[in-house]
Design an enzyme around this catalytic site. Structure first.
Site, mmCIF file in Angstrom:
data_model
loop_
_atom_site.group_PDB
_atom_site.id
_atom_site.type_symbol
_atom_site.label_atom_id
_atom_site.label_comp_id
_atom_site.label_asym_id
_atom_site.label_seq_id
_atom_site.Cartn_x
_atom_site.Cartn_y
_atom_site.Cartn_z
ATOM 1 N N SER A 158 -4.488 10.841 2.411
ATOM 2 C CA SER A 158 -5.211 11.628 1.752
ATOM 3 C C SER A 158 -5.843 10.762 0.953
ATOM 4 C CB SER A 158 -5.255 12.819 1.084
ATOM 5 O OG SER A 158 -6.222 12.987 0.055
ATOM 6 N N GLN A 160 -8.741 11.194 -1.085
ATOM 7 C CA GLN A 160 -8.671 11.988 -2.213
ATOM 8 C C GLN A 160 -7.444 11.501 -2.952
ATOM 9 O OE1 GLN A 160 -9.891 15.888 -1.295
ATOM 10 N NE2 GLN A 160 -11.760 15.391 -0.392
ATOM 11 N N ASP A 306 -13.421 14.012 9.167
ATOM 12 C CA ASP A 306 -14.324 15.028 9.161
ATOM 13 C C ASP A 306 -14.954 15.010 10.470
ATOM 14 O OD1 ASP A 306 -13.208 15.149 6.925
ATOM 15 O OD2 ASP A 306 -14.436 14.252 6.264
ATOM 16 N N LYS A 333 -8.952 21.715 5.440
ATOM 17 C CA LYS A 333 -10.323 21.668 4.821
ATOM 18 C C LYS A 333 -10.995 22.456 4.703
ATOM 19 C CE LYS A 333 -9.616 17.328 5.371
ATOM 20 N NZ LYS A 333 -9.769 16.215 4.778
HETATM 21 C C1 S3P Z 1 -13.068 12.153 1.198
HETATM 22 C C2 S3P Z 1 -11.275 12.007 2.281
HETATM 23 C C3 S3P Z 1 -11.240 13.294 3.134
HETATM 24 C C4 S3P Z 1 -12.299 13.133 3.995
HETATM 25 C C5 S3P Z 1 -13.606 14.267 3.047
HETATM 26 C C6 S3P Z 1 -14.185 12.939 1.537
HETATM 27 C C7 S3P Z 1 -13.109 11.508 0.416
HETATM 28 O O1 S3P Z 1 -10.397 14.363 2.628
HETATM 29 O O2 S3P Z 1 -12.391 14.958 4.992
HETATM 30 O O3 S3P Z 1 -14.536 14.608 3.211
HETATM 31 O O4 S3P Z 1 -14.305 10.760 -0.044
HETATM 32 O O5 S3P Z 1 -12.210 10.930 0.075
HETATM 33 P P1 S3P Z 1 -8.811 14.199 2.562
HETATM 34 O O6 S3P Z 1 -8.594 12.897 1.300
HETATM 35 O O7 S3P Z 1 -7.717 15.225 1.901
HETATM 36 O O8 S3P Z 1 -7.826 13.516 3.721
#
Ligand code: S3P
Length: 419
Positions: A158, A160, A306, A333
């Site tokens: 992830s 994020q 995504d 999600k």
């Molecule tokens: C994102 C990371 C992804 C993605 C989200 C945006 C980001 O999520 O699905 O739309 O900007 O870092 P995850 O980190 O939970 O995989």
């Protein structure tokens, strides 16, 4: 159906969030162009304003963010609202963990059910304190303060989580090292490096070495490859013509869907590829061809996470079967996207089956008709919106307006592409 013309998809959502956050934390003014003017990015802007950062209304034109410096954020007088945006909430959790005050973070019904302990765990290990009122979800109160460095082995692939830890290290001025199970989008790393910071990546490991100031920096946000995927799919499933998608970010951590479409037989090529502010961008030209089903491997998933709702819908028009595994993250999600994709494909007459960590879709060319329940999820609305634009299909979307989260002009751009 004939497709033609050029689509300039809006700015990349991931980079837009980060450009606002790093602009706010830098010292001095940062000018951002091409920012995505959508509800999710608005959530980040509102949160930063509540923390004392002066910035104008969000806009794709030149937007000046007056950075307050790494120690410059101030406690908000009210709750911080992440809206529908996981990226806002999880990345800002990293920032807030390093700020010497408490912040209560709330979100809409969808965001409130999404797991937050994936960020609170490493940030707690760094010395912050989190209070949850509702299990693993929002509301949560972040009690920030002095942090110490960390080496974190993340269970989740992830960006994020990785970015929350990097931002905590940045604001707290402590070293961090993050190991991920798979390589995820690396915009935070590229943007920190671009601003003069010491961030090193090796395979699926990234380290941040503190000690340098965060410079203000101008950012030109490239077009969002996740948004471009909808029009690539439209062109792939048309009967004639071609669509050119201009100024799309071609960062390899984001372009897995185009690799898969290519494998499914779609005629697709990049032109005019160049570097723009630390990210590669180019024009993607897509034209129809007979599309065949494919197997999407777990190792490919982070680069197209995504885009899976759209790829499932392309699979429903392909010859043969399309199978995805290793994508259990889809269940947490904006909606449970495994359930939402399969239930909606069935509702319009396609054959699809849920797997615990993915789905199987049988392609066919019979007309698809019915009502799609989006659960307020923008990517479900757009994926089925593309299927609905194909001749012979009659698909009603229950909440077309939910596209405002990432692509407010989607329906207008779609109408123009098929005119
Ligand atoms: C994102 C990371 C992804 C993605 C989200 C945006 C980001 O999520 O699905 O739309 O900007 O870092 P995850 O980190 O939970 O995989």
């Amino acid at each position: 159906m004939h497709v033609s013309g050029t689509v300039r998809v809006p700015g990349d959502k991931s980079i837009s969030h980060r450009a606002l956050m790093l602009g706010a934390l830098g010292s001095g003014d940062s000018r951002i162009t091409g920012l995505l003017p959508s509800a999710d990015v608005q959530s980040t802007a509102s949160m930063l304003r509540a923390l004392g950062v002066a910035m104008p209304d969000i806009s794709p034109d030149v937007m000046v963010v007056a950075g307050v410096g790494l120690g410059g954020l101030r406690a908000s007088a009210h709750d911080l609202d992440g809206g529908n945006s996981g990226t806002t909430t999880r990345l800002m959790a990293g920032v807030l963990a390093a700020c010497p005050f408490a912040s209560r973070v709330i979100g809409d019904a969808s965001l409130s059910t999404r797991p937050m302990q994936r960020v609170s765990k490493p940030l707690t290990a760094m010395g912050a304190r989190f209070e949850f009122e509702n299990g693993d979800g929002l509301p949560m109160t972040v009690h920030g303060g002095a942090l110490h460095g960390i080496t974190w082995r993340s269970e989740h692939a992830s960006a994020q989580v990785k970015s929350a830890i990097l931002l905590a290290g940045l604001v707290a001025n402590v070293p961090v090292e993050v190991h991920e199970p798979a390589f995820t989008r690396d915009h935070t790393e590229r943007m920190l490096r671009g601003r003069g910071l010491d961030v090193r990546s090796e395979g699926t490991m990234v380290t941040f070495v503190p000690g340098r100031p965060l410079a203000a920096m101008d950012t030109a946000v490239p077009g969002d490859p996740s948004s471009a995927t909808f029009f690539a799919a439209l062109a792939a499933l048309a009967t004639s013509g071609e669509i050119a998608l201009e100024n799309v970010c071609t960062n390899p951590s984001r372009t897995g869907a185009f690799v898969v479409l290519d494998r499914m037989g779609v005629r697709l090529g990049w032109e005019d590829v160049r570097e723009n502010g630390g990210e590669p961008v180019g024009t993607l030209v897509v034209a129809p061809r007979r599309v065949v089903g494919t197997v999407i491997e777990p190792r490919e998933v982070p680069s197209l996470i995504d885009e899976l709702p759209m790829l499932a819908c392309v699979g429903a028009r392909a010859v043969g079967e399309t199978r995805v595994t290793g994508a259990a993250e889809l269940r947490v999600k904006e909606s449970d996207r495994i359930a939402a994709v399969v239930q909606n494909l069935r509702a319009i007459g396609a054959v699809a089956e849920e797997l615990p960590d993915g789905f199987v879709v049988q392609g066919s060319d019979r007309p698809l008709a019915g009502r799609v329940v989006t659960h307020g999820d923008h990517r479900i609305a757009m994926a089925f919106g593309i299927l609905g634009a194909l001749p012979g299909n009659k698909i009603e979307i229950d909440d077309p307006d939910c596209v405002r989260v990432s692509y407010p002009e989607f329906w207008n751009d779609l109408a123009r592409a098929i005119r």
